[in-house]
Design a protein around this motif. Structure first.
Motif, PDB file in Angstrom:
ATOM      1  N   ASP A  91      52.447  61.623  82.505  1.00  0.00           N
ATOM      2  CA  ASP A  91      52.885  62.633  81.536  1.00  0.00           C
ATOM      3  C   ASP A  91      52.174  63.969  81.731  1.00  0.00           C
ATOM      4  O   ASP A  91      52.212  64.834  80.846  1.00  0.00           O
ATOM      5  CB  ASP A  91      52.642  62.137  80.098  1.00  0.00           C
ATOM      6  N   ASP A  92      51.538  64.130  82.878  1.00  0.00           N
ATOM      7  CA  ASP A  92      50.790  65.359  83.158  1.00  0.00           C
ATOM      8  C   ASP A  92      51.743  66.456  83.634  1.00  0.00           C
ATOM      9  O   ASP A  92      52.622  66.202  84.460  1.00  0.00           O
ATOM     10  CB  ASP A  92      49.737  65.075  84.245  1.00  0.00           C
ATOM     11  N   PHE A  93      51.550  67.688  83.147  1.00  0.00           N
ATOM     12  CA  PHE A  93      52.423  68.791  83.564  1.00  0.00           C
ATOM     13  C   PHE A  93      52.213  69.162  85.034  1.00  0.00           C
ATOM     14  O   PHE A  93      53.036  69.862  85.629  1.00  0.00           O
ATOM     15  CB  PHE A  93      52.221  70.022  82.665  1.00  0.00           C
ATOM     16  N   LEU A  94      51.127  68.673  85.658  1.00  0.00           N
ATOM     17  CA  LEU A  94      50.878  68.928  87.084  1.00  0.00           C
ATOM     18  C   LEU A  94      51.354  67.770  87.970  1.00  0.00           C
ATOM     19  O   LEU A  94      51.090  67.755  89.170  1.00  0.00           O
ATOM     20  CB  LEU A  94      49.381  69.178  87.318  1.00  0.00           C
ATOM     21  N   TYR A  95      52.068  66.834  87.370  1.00  0.00           N
ATOM     22  CA  TYR A  95      52.545  65.647  88.088  1.00  0.00           C
ATOM     23  C   TYR A  95      53.365  66.022  89.329  1.00  0.00           C
ATOM     24  O   TYR A  95      53.207  65.441  90.395  1.00  0.00           O
ATOM     25  CB  TYR A  95      53.385  64.804  87.124  1.00  0.00           C
ATOM     26  N   GLU A  96      54.249  67.012  89.193  1.00  0.00           N
ATOM     27  CA  GLU A  96      55.158  67.331  90.300  1.00  0.00           C
ATOM     28  C   GLU A  96      54.407  67.857  91.527  1.00  0.00           C
ATOM     29  O   GLU A  96      54.670  67.428  92.657  1.00  0.00           O
ATOM     30  CB  GLU A  96      56.207  68.366  89.859  1.00  0.00           C
ATOM     31  N   GLY A  97      53.481  68.779  91.294  1.00  0.00           N
ATOM     32  CA  GLY A  97      52.711  69.331  92.412  1.00  0.00           C
ATOM     33  C   GLY A  97      51.931  68.257  93.153  1.00  0.00           C
ATOM     34  O   GLY A  97      51.863  68.253  94.393  1.00  0.00           O
ATOM     35  N   ASN A  98      51.343  67.328  92.400  1.00  0.00           N
ATOM     36  CA  ASN A  98      50.609  66.225  93.022  1.00  0.00           C
ATOM     37  C   ASN A  98      51.538  65.342  93.836  1.00  0.00           C
ATOM     38  O   ASN A  98      51.206  64.913  94.939  1.00  0.00           O
ATOM     39  CB  ASN A  98      49.883  65.408  91.945  1.00  0.00           C
ATOM     40  N   SER A  99      52.727  65.087  93.287  1.00  0.00           N
ATOM     41  CA  SER A  99      53.697  64.244  94.000  1.00  0.00           C
ATOM     42  C   SER A  99      54.158  64.912  95.286  1.00  0.00           C
ATOM     43  O   SER A  99      54.307  64.246  96.326  1.00  0.00           O
ATOM     44  CB  SER A  99      54.899  63.962  93.095  1.00  0.00           C
ATOM     45  N   LEU A 100      54.377  66.230  95.265  1.00  0.00           N
ATOM     46  CA  LEU A 100      54.820  66.946  96.460  1.00  0.00           C
ATOM     47  C   LEU A 100      53.753  66.930  97.555  1.00  0.00           C
ATOM     48  O   LEU A 100      54.069  66.778  98.741  1.00  0.00           O
ATOM     49  CB  LEU A 100      55.205  68.383  96.103  1.00  0.00           C
ATOM     50  N   VAL A 101      52.499  67.067  97.154  1.00  0.00           N
ATOM     51  CA  VAL A 101      51.412  67.002  98.144  1.00  0.00           C
ATOM     52  C   VAL A 101      51.328  65.591  98.734  1.00  0.00           C
ATOM     53  O   VAL A 101      51.160  65.410  99.943  1.00  0.00           O
ATOM     54  CB  VAL A 101      50.072  67.450  97.519  1.00  0.00           C
ATOM     55  N   SER A 122      45.402  70.971  90.052  1.00  0.00           N
ATOM     56  CA  SER A 122      46.256  72.154  90.140  1.00  0.00           C
ATOM     57  C   SER A 122      46.436  72.444  91.631  1.00  0.00           C
ATOM     58  O   SER A 122      45.533  72.953  92.286  1.00  0.00           O
ATOM     59  CB  SER A 122      45.555  73.312  89.425  1.00  0.00           C
ATOM     60  N   LEU A 123      47.601  72.075  92.173  1.00  0.00           N
ATOM     61  CA  LEU A 123      47.817  72.091  93.621  1.00  0.00           C
ATOM     62  C   LEU A 123      48.970  72.992  94.008  1.00  0.00           C
ATOM     63  O   LEU A 123      49.955  73.115  93.288  1.00  0.00           O
ATOM     64  CB  LEU A 123      48.148  70.677  94.124  1.00  0.00           C
ATOM     65  N   ARG A 124      48.828  73.594  95.185  1.00  0.00           N
ATOM     66  CA  ARG A 124      49.961  74.232  95.820  1.00  0.00           C
ATOM     67  C   ARG A 124      50.370  73.354  96.994  1.00  0.00           C
ATOM     68  O   ARG A 124      49.691  72.393  97.324  1.00  0.00           O
ATOM     69  CB  ARG A 124      49.586  75.637  96.322  1.00  0.00           C
ATOM     70  N   GLN A 125      51.455  73.708  97.645  1.00  0.00           N
ATOM     71  CA  GLN A 125      51.909  72.898  98.773  1.00  0.00           C
ATOM     72  C   GLN A 125      50.838  72.780  99.852  1.00  0.00           C
ATOM     73  O   GLN A 125      49.921  73.586  99.924  1.00  0.00           O
ATOM     74  CB  GLN A 125      53.189  73.491  99.383  1.00  0.00           C
ATOM     75  N   LEU A 126      51.015  71.792 100.671  1.00  0.00           N
ATOM     76  CA  LEU A 126      50.031  71.454 101.687  1.00  0.00           C
ATOM     77  C   LEU A 126      49.789  72.620 102.640  1.00  0.00           C
ATOM     78  O   LEU A 126      50.717  73.190 103.185  1.00  0.00           O
ATOM     79  CB  LEU A 126      50.580  70.251 102.468  1.00  0.00           C
ATOM     80  N   GLU A 127      48.507  72.992 102.789  1.00  0.00           N
ATOM     81  CA  GLU A 127      48.146  73.969 103.819  1.00  0.00           C
ATOM     82  C   GLU A 127      47.228  73.235 104.768  1.00  0.00           C
ATOM     83  O   GLU A 127      46.034  73.192 104.530  1.00  0.00           O
ATOM     84  CB  GLU A 127      47.308  75.130 103.259  1.00  0.00           C
ATOM     85  N   VAL A 128      47.752  72.663 105.800  1.00  0.00           N
ATOM     86  CA  VAL A 128      46.890  71.908 106.706  1.00  0.00           C
ATOM     87  C   VAL A 128      46.478  72.799 107.862  1.00  0.00           C
ATOM     88  O   VAL A 128      47.310  73.335 108.571  1.00  0.00           O
ATOM     89  CB  VAL A 128      47.600  70.645 107.225  1.00  0.00           C
TER      90      VAL A 128
END
Length: 226
Positions: free
Chosen positions: A174-184, A150-156
């Motif tokens: 097929d994970d509903f969190l796929y998009e957040g992981n891909s964006l990170v 469960s990720l939010r955008q990168l906070e470096v």
């Protein structure tokens, strides 16, 4: 999976589970450590009961695909749910983790208490915990493996410090969190932060995470050896 310790920060007893590698009781050696975080709705028993951590770790150490390590699984589902301090700083779980839980278990068990031999991983909510703990304290972990996180955008905060952590992301197609992981993943690529990124066939479930765990154990073992 029902060990307890006192927390002054949270004002209560806290449970945790611990996995000790085969031969621990007969040896004198100290071991690397993996902090393994559960997801929302689970507690410290999740990885033991549904994740089959004992069977999977025993096999990985026996066949040599991973180096023997101690695995610590805290409970983040009592009092409040989650791995972070609340906004008002009245519930300080993250402070408890770093200031009480880690020092306690590393004093009670023969753990190599240095960055090189310390790793963190977790699934879903615990994947988010893994990601932010390693972001907040890159001085403490040699590797971080968020699973279906469960990720939010990168906070470096400090890119050079973040690069001192070996990163391994794993999420089902097929994970509903796929998009957040891909964006990170994309954000880390743009900032040239080295990391491994895995997309496999699967969804947000224990079948997927049981298959991930041997990969995680192998990945963090390579980091321990470097």
């Amino acid at each position: 999976d029902a060990l307890t310790m006192d927390s002054k920060i949270l004002g209560m007893e806290r449970k945790f589970a611990i996995y000790l590698p085969p031969g621990y009781e007969y040896s004198q050696r100290s071991y690397p450590v993996l902090y393994l975080l559960h997801g929302a709705g689970d507690d410290q028993t999740g990885w033991v009961q549904f994740g089959e951590v004992q069977r999977i770790a025993d096999k990985a150490f026996e066949d040599g695909t991973a180096t023997p390590m101690i695995i610590v699984m805290p409970d983040a589902n009592t009092g409040q749910r989650g791995y972070f301090n609340d906004i008002k700083n009245e519930w300080r779980y993250e402070d408890f983790f770093f200031e009480e839980l880690m020092p306690y278990v590393e004093s009670q068990y023969r753990i190599k208490s240095v960055k090189k031999y310390r790793a963190i991983s977790g699934l879903s909510m615990g994947g988010g915990g893994t990601y932010f703990y390693a972001m907040h304290r890159p001085d403490l972990f040699s590797s971080a493996c968020p699973l279906s996180a469960s990720l939010r955008q990168l906070e470096v905060i400090d890119i050079e410090k973040i690069k001192s952590v070996k990163w391994f992301f794993d999420c089902g197609d097929d994970d509903f969190l796929y998009e957040g992981n891909s964006l990170v993943h994309i954000a880390m690529k743009k900032k040239e932060i080295p990391h491994e990124f895995r997309i496999r066939d699967g969804a947000h479930n224990w079948t997927y995470w049981r298959a991930s765990l041997p990969e995680v154990l192998g990945f963090i073992s390579q980091t321990f050896h470097q």
